[in-house]
Design a protein around this motif. Structure first.
Motif, PDB file in Angstrom:
ATOM      1  N   ALA A  39       0.834  -1.209   0.000  1.00 52.00           N
ATOM      2  CA  ALA A  39       0.000   0.000   0.000  1.00 52.00           C
ATOM      3  C   ALA A  39       0.866   1.255   0.000  1.00 52.00           C
ATOM      4  N   LEU A  40       1.960   1.229   0.746  1.00 49.55           N
ATOM      5  CA  LEU A  40       2.874   2.373   0.779  1.00 49.55           C
ATOM      6  C   LEU A  40       3.496   2.598  -0.599  1.00 49.55           C
ATOM      7  N   LEU A  41       3.895   1.513  -1.258  1.00 42.50           N
ATOM      8  CA  LEU A  41       4.490   1.615  -2.593  1.00 42.50           C
ATOM      9  C   LEU A  41       3.497   2.212  -3.587  1.00 42.50           C
ATOM     10  N   THR A  42       2.248   1.743  -3.546  1.00 43.70           N
ATOM     11  CA  THR A  42       1.218   2.271  -4.446  1.00 43.70           C
ATOM     12  C   THR A  42       0.966   3.748  -4.182  1.00 43.70           C
ATOM     13  N   THR A  43       0.939   4.129  -2.906  1.00 42.40           N
ATOM     14  CA  THR A  43       0.738   5.535  -2.544  1.00 42.40           C
ATOM     15  C   THR A  43       1.832   6.418  -3.133  1.00 42.40           C
ATOM     16  N   LEU A  44       3.069   6.010  -2.970  1.00 40.96           N
ATOM     17  CA  LEU A  44       4.191   6.813  -3.459  1.00 40.96           C
ATOM     18  C   LEU A  44       4.223   6.870  -4.984  1.00 40.96           C
ATOM     19  N   LEU A  45       3.960   5.751  -5.639  1.00 44.35           N
ATOM     20  CA  LEU A  45       3.964   5.731  -7.108  1.00 44.35           C
ATOM     21  C   LEU A  45       2.870   6.626  -7.673  1.00 44.35           C
ATOM     22  N   GLN A  46       1.685   6.582  -7.065  1.00 41.00           N
ATOM     23  CA  GLN A  46       0.609   7.434  -7.557  1.00 41.00           C
ATOM     24  C   GLN A  46       0.899   8.906  -7.272  1.00 41.00           C
ATOM     25  N   PHE A  47       1.518   9.191  -6.152  1.00 37.44           N
ATOM     26  CA  PHE A  47       1.879  10.573  -5.834  1.00 37.44           C
ATOM     27  C   PHE A  47       2.869  11.118  -6.865  1.00 37.44           C
ATOM     28  N   ILE A  48       3.790  10.266  -7.310  1.00 35.80           N
ATOM     29  CA  ILE A  48       4.806  10.698  -8.267  1.00 35.80           C
ATOM     30  C   ILE A  48       4.241  10.784  -9.688  1.00 35.80           C
ATOM     31  N   TRP A  49       3.448   9.801 -10.088  1.00 35.97           N
ATOM     32  CA  TRP A  49       3.040   9.685 -11.488  1.00 35.97           C
ATOM     33  C   TRP A  49       1.701  10.333 -11.825  1.00 35.97           C
ATOM     34  N   LEU A  50       0.803  10.420 -10.867  1.00 40.53           N
ATOM     35  CA  LEU A  50      -0.523  10.974 -11.163  1.00 40.53           C
ATOM     36  C   LEU A  50      -0.582  12.431 -10.709  1.00 40.53           C
ATOM     37  N   GLU A  51      -0.530  13.338 -11.678  1.00 34.58           N
ATOM     38  CA  GLU A  51      -0.560  14.759 -11.328  1.00 34.58           C
ATOM     39  C   GLU A  51      -1.930  15.181 -10.816  1.00 34.58           C
ATOM     40  N   ASP A  52      -2.991  14.601 -11.399  1.00 33.12           N
ATOM     41  CA  ASP A  52      -4.350  14.968 -11.002  1.00 33.12           C
ATOM     42  C   ASP A  52      -5.212  13.706 -10.906  1.00 33.12           C
ATOM     43  N   ALA A  66      -5.674  -3.243  -8.418  1.00 31.55           N
ATOM     44  CA  ALA A  66      -4.566  -4.175  -8.654  1.00 31.55           C
ATOM     45  C   ALA A  66      -3.812  -4.455  -7.365  1.00 31.55           C
ATOM     46  N   THR A  67      -3.609  -3.413  -6.555  1.00 30.02           N
ATOM     47  CA  THR A  67      -2.937  -3.590  -5.265  1.00 30.02           C
ATOM     48  C   THR A  67      -3.735  -4.530  -4.367  1.00 30.02           C
ATOM     49  N   ALA A  68      -5.060  -4.355  -4.347  1.00 28.91           N
ATOM     50  CA  ALA A  68      -5.918  -5.200  -3.509  1.00 28.91           C
ATOM     51  C   ALA A  68      -5.867  -6.656  -3.963  1.00 28.91           C
ATOM     52  N   VAL A 181      -2.510   5.961   3.200  1.00 30.45           N
ATOM     53  CA  VAL A 181      -1.978   6.024   4.567  1.00 30.45           C
ATOM     54  C   VAL A 181      -2.815   5.205   5.561  1.00 30.45           C
ATOM     55  N   PRO A 182      -4.162   5.291   5.524  1.00 29.75           N
ATOM     56  CA  PRO A 182      -4.931   4.453   6.457  1.00 29.75           C
ATOM     57  C   PRO A 182      -4.676   2.957   6.281  1.00 29.75           C
ATOM     58  N   PHE A 183      -4.462   2.523   5.026  1.00 30.04           N
ATOM     59  CA  PHE A 183      -4.195   1.109   4.802  1.00 30.04           C
ATOM     60  C   PHE A 183      -2.789   0.728   5.240  1.00 30.04           C
ATOM     61  N   VAL A 184      -1.828   1.605   5.033  1.00 33.43           N
ATOM     62  CA  VAL A 184      -0.465   1.323   5.501  1.00 33.43           C
ATOM     63  C   VAL A 184      -0.463   1.145   7.017  1.00 33.43           C
ATOM     64  N   ILE A 185      -1.030   2.116   7.717  1.00 33.21           N
ATOM     65  CA  ILE A 185      -1.075   2.048   9.182  1.00 33.21           C
ATOM     66  C   ILE A 185      -1.924   0.876   9.647  1.00 33.21           C
ATOM     67  N   GLY A 186      -3.085   0.686   9.018  1.00 33.42           N
ATOM     68  CA  GLY A 186      -4.001  -0.376   9.428  1.00 33.42           C
ATOM     69  C   GLY A 186      -3.404  -1.758   9.267  1.00 33.42           C
ATOM     70  N   GLN A 187      -2.724  -1.996   8.137  1.00 32.56           N
ATOM     71  CA  GLN A 187      -2.148  -3.320   7.907  1.00 32.56           C
ATOM     72  C   GLN A 187      -0.955  -3.579   8.828  1.00 32.56           C
ATOM     73  N   LEU A 188      -0.154  -2.560   9.066  1.00 35.33           N
ATOM     74  CA  LEU A 188       0.971  -2.734   9.999  1.00 35.33           C
ATOM     75  C   LEU A 188       0.469  -2.938  11.428  1.00 35.33           C
ATOM     76  N   LEU A 189      -0.610  -2.236  11.790  1.00 39.73           N
ATOM     77  CA  LEU A 189      -1.208  -2.440  13.105  1.00 39.73           C
ATOM     78  C   LEU A 189      -1.756  -3.859  13.227  1.00 39.73           C
ATOM     79  N   MET A 190      -2.435  -4.306  12.193  1.00 37.49           N
ATOM     80  CA  MET A 190      -2.987  -5.660  12.191  1.00 37.49           C
ATOM     81  C   MET A 190      -1.878  -6.701  12.323  1.00 37.49           C
ATOM     82  N   ALA A 191      -0.783  -6.503  11.579  1.00 35.80           N
ATOM     83  CA  ALA A 191       0.333  -7.442  11.643  1.00 35.80           C
ATOM     84  C   ALA A 191       0.950  -7.464  13.037  1.00 35.80           C
ATOM     85  N   THR A 192       1.078  -6.297  13.649  1.00 39.42           N
ATOM     86  CA  THR A 192       1.648  -6.215  14.996  1.00 39.42           C
ATOM     87  C   THR A 192       0.759  -6.932  16.010  1.00 39.42           C
ATOM     88  N   LEU A 193      -0.541  -6.697  15.921  1.00 36.66           N
ATOM     89  CA  LEU A 193      -1.476  -7.345  16.844  1.00 36.66           C
ATOM     90  C   LEU A 193      -1.449  -8.856  16.689  1.00 36.66           C
TER      91      LEU A 193
END
Length: 206
Positions: A39-52, A66-68, A181-193
């Protein structure tokens, strides 16, 4: 043949009851954490490549779809291996139960996207928040067969979903960060729990 069919049906019913009363240990922290990284990778790639992103919603949501799909494959692969290891003969029943619990939320997310795209494209800005809320409902639905602390991850997604809707209610803009960001945090929280609960022998309540 009728006696044989009845005996087979009884066996299936007994296995289902045993699966319903056993804590599911198929979800692995490693795969869940990896989906957070995805999810973090998808967020960063879209931030870089998708202007709008708002101007190209289909491209935006295609990336997250696709990420899902990849994330589901990662979780499913580890789920199958862990279930065979921890639940042996009950593995198939446990996997079926886990999928059955999360399926309504997943199906709702897919149909919401299709309905918005076909009939209300102007409302697609709501999808990130609604998807996060649906994930929370899926987690809460699965919580009865998981360690109780996992409900904290469900609570995170619930709050994050409504927060996302509030943040984008004025601009109606699509943002990789509001989605990701919610999915990055949520999945890492889930993994930790799951990691800290993995050593506990917890039986689900009847």
């Amino acid at each position: 043949m009728r006696d044989l069919d009845k005996a087979l049906a009884d066996i299936i019913a007994i296995r289902s009851q045993l699966a319903a009363g056993t804590a599911f240990r198929g979800y692995g922290p490693v795969a869940i954490a990896a989906t957070g990284g995805l999810a973090l990778l998808t967020t960063l790639l879209q931030f870089i490549w998708l202007e709008d992103p708002t101007g190209i919603p289909l491209t935006f949501f295609a990336g997250w779809t696709a990420t899902a799909v990849v994330a589901a494959g990662m979780i499913g692969s580890e789920m199958r291996a862990r279930s065979r290891r921890h639940h042996s003969g009950l593995a198939d029943a446990m996997i079926y139960q886990a999928v059955e619990q999360f399926l309504p939320a997943g199906a709702a997310g897919i149909f919401l996207a299709l309905v918005f795209w076909k009939f209300a494209p102007e409302a697609m800005w709501m999808l990130p928040g609604l998807w996060q809320i649906l994930v929370s409902l899926g987690i809460f639905s699965s919580a009865r067969s998981l360690p109780r602390v996992v409900a904290l991850a469900g609570a995170w997604y619930f709050v994050a979903g409504f927060t996302s809707l509030v943040l984008t209610s004025g601009s109606h803009a699509l943002s990789p960060f509001v989605m990701g960001v919610p999915f990055v945090i949520g999945q890492l929280l889930m993994a930790t729990l799951l990691h800290f609960a993995s050593g506990e022998e917890i039986d689900a309540e009847d």
